[in-house]
Design an enzyme around this catalytic site. Structure first.
Site, PDB file in Angstrom:
ATOM      1  N   SER A 161       0.865  -1.178   0.000  1.00  2.72           N
ATOM      2  CA  SER A 161       0.000   0.000   0.000  1.00  2.72           C
ATOM      3  C   SER A 161       0.900   1.225   0.000  1.00  2.72           C
ATOM      4  O   SER A 161       2.096   1.130   0.308  1.00  2.72           O
ATOM      5  CB  SER A 161      -0.875   0.003   1.260  1.00  2.72           C
ATOM      6  OG  SER A 161      -1.516   1.243   1.477  1.00  2.72           O
ATOM      7  N   TYR A 174      -2.086  -1.243  10.607  1.00  2.00           N
ATOM      8  CA  TYR A 174      -2.061  -1.346   9.153  1.00  2.00           C
ATOM      9  C   TYR A 174      -0.736  -0.821   8.610  1.00  2.00           C
ATOM     10  O   TYR A 174      -0.107  -1.443   7.743  1.00  2.00           O
ATOM     11  CB  TYR A 174      -3.242  -0.559   8.577  1.00  2.00           C
ATOM     12  CG  TYR A 174      -3.546  -0.831   7.124  1.00  2.00           C
ATOM     13  CD1 TYR A 174      -4.318  -1.930   6.759  1.00  2.00           C
ATOM     14  CD2 TYR A 174      -3.098   0.018   6.122  1.00  2.00           C
ATOM     15  CE1 TYR A 174      -4.629  -2.178   5.434  1.00  2.00           C
ATOM     16  CE2 TYR A 174      -3.396  -0.221   4.795  1.00  2.00           C
ATOM     17  CZ  TYR A 174      -4.161  -1.320   4.447  1.00  2.00           C
ATOM     18  OH  TYR A 174      -4.458  -1.566   3.128  1.00  2.00           O
ATOM     19  N   LYS A 178       2.045  -3.115   6.510  1.00  2.00           N
ATOM     20  CA  LYS A 178       2.378  -2.869   5.110  1.00  2.00           C
ATOM     21  C   LYS A 178       3.877  -2.624   4.923  1.00  2.00           C
ATOM     22  O   LYS A 178       4.460  -3.044   3.913  1.00  2.00           O
ATOM     23  CB  LYS A 178       1.547  -1.703   4.568  1.00  2.00           C
ATOM     24  CG  LYS A 178       0.055  -1.989   4.514  1.00  2.00           C
ATOM     25  CD  LYS A 178      -0.258  -3.279   3.748  1.00  2.00           C
ATOM     26  CE  LYS A 178      -1.746  -3.517   3.607  1.00  2.00           C
ATOM     27  NZ  LYS A 178      -2.046  -4.768   2.862  1.00  2.00           N
TER      28      LYS A 178
END
Length: 280
Positions: A161, A174, A178
């Site tokens: 991402s 998150y 990533k």
């Protein structure tokens, strides 16, 4: 501006002429019950591959398989129900994928999200997110690599991402995951010995259930409207006025696994509408 996941049509899928894109070659796709995972599973089936579609959501997997059938994909989507937080189920899923043919490709796509400030972030949620988005991809790759080598080579693609390049607030689990996936990608490249390539895919915001579901939480955390979340938070740094479609990301996995990407190894496909490298 619509943020609802769009309808996937066959003409949306990029088809690559690759002699390994046949029913004898297997691609294992995690998170295949919805969003980017579903689109990737279907796109690879349209390209002729047998797809082991892994997810804990059996009903969603059935819909993914049905979608491939509806599009008259030459390849088949075979549901593999497994919980990515259970090591035994993950290992069994890799073995099930190998039973379908020559396991050549792995797409680690499954992801979950939780929006909260670091000081308030629930650690049980943090642990689950790391299990799904970091530990499971490592475990899948660990057991898939020798099978990919036995099949004559292939590739592992990891769904990163823009949050694997820079971070936004209130998404610590998150963000950490990533960045970790990019580290996994480079580790696989370092140890692949030319037999197993790896790459990551980094996009901005995509019209998936994960993104749509986080809009209300982000609006509440920042005390702004949901429209402002989309226009200012999600697209505020991008040079685009629309979110990506899941199939746009799926096509990057189709490309990354193919012979067109034979020199893509350890690197990142950054399709982010200029979010990370431009500024106003």
């Amino acid at each position: 501006m619509s943020v609802e996941p769009p309808t996937l049509e066959r003409d949306d899928v990029h088809v690559v002429d690759d002699d390994r894109y046949t029913g004898d070659s297997v691609a294992l796709v995690t998170g295949a019950a919805s969003g980017i995972g579903r689109a990737t599973a279907v796109a690879l089936a349209v390209n002729g591959l047998t797809v082991a579609a892994l997810d804990v959501d059996a009903d969603g997997l059935g819909e993914t398989s049905a979608k491939a059938t509806d599009l008259e994909a030459p390849g088949e989507v075979r549901p593999v129900e497994a919980d990515l937080t259970d090591d035994d189920e993950v290992i069994a899923a890799v073995e099930a994928a190998a039973d379908l043919g020559d396991l050549r490709f792995v797409a680690n796509i499954a992801g979950i999200q939780h929006v909260a400030p670091l000081e308030e972030f629930p650690m049980d949620v943090y642990d689950t997110m790391q299990d799904v988005m970091v530990r499971a991809p490592v475990l899948v790759s660990k057991h898939a690599l020798p099978l990919i080598r036995d099949a004559g080579g292939g590739a592992v693609g990891n769904m990163a991402s823009v949050h694997g390049h820079y971070v936004t607030s209130d998404k610590v689990a998150y963000n950490v995951a990533k960045f970790a996936l990019r580290g996994l990608t480079q580790s696989i490249a370092a140890e692949g010995d030319g037999d197993v390539r790896s790459f990551s895919v980094s996009t901005g915001y995509v019209k998936t259930p994960l993104v749509v579901d986080q809009i209300p939480d982000t609006a509440a955390e920042r005390d702004i409207t949901e429209r402002e979340v989309v226009e200012d938070v999600m697209l505020g740094q991008a040079r685009a006025t629309e979110l990506m479609d899941p199939v746009d990301v799926a096509n990057l996995f189709v490309l990354g696994f193919s012979k067109l990407a034979s020199h893509l190894n350890g690197s990142d496909l950054t399709f982010d509408d200029g979010m990370t490298l431009t500024y106003e």
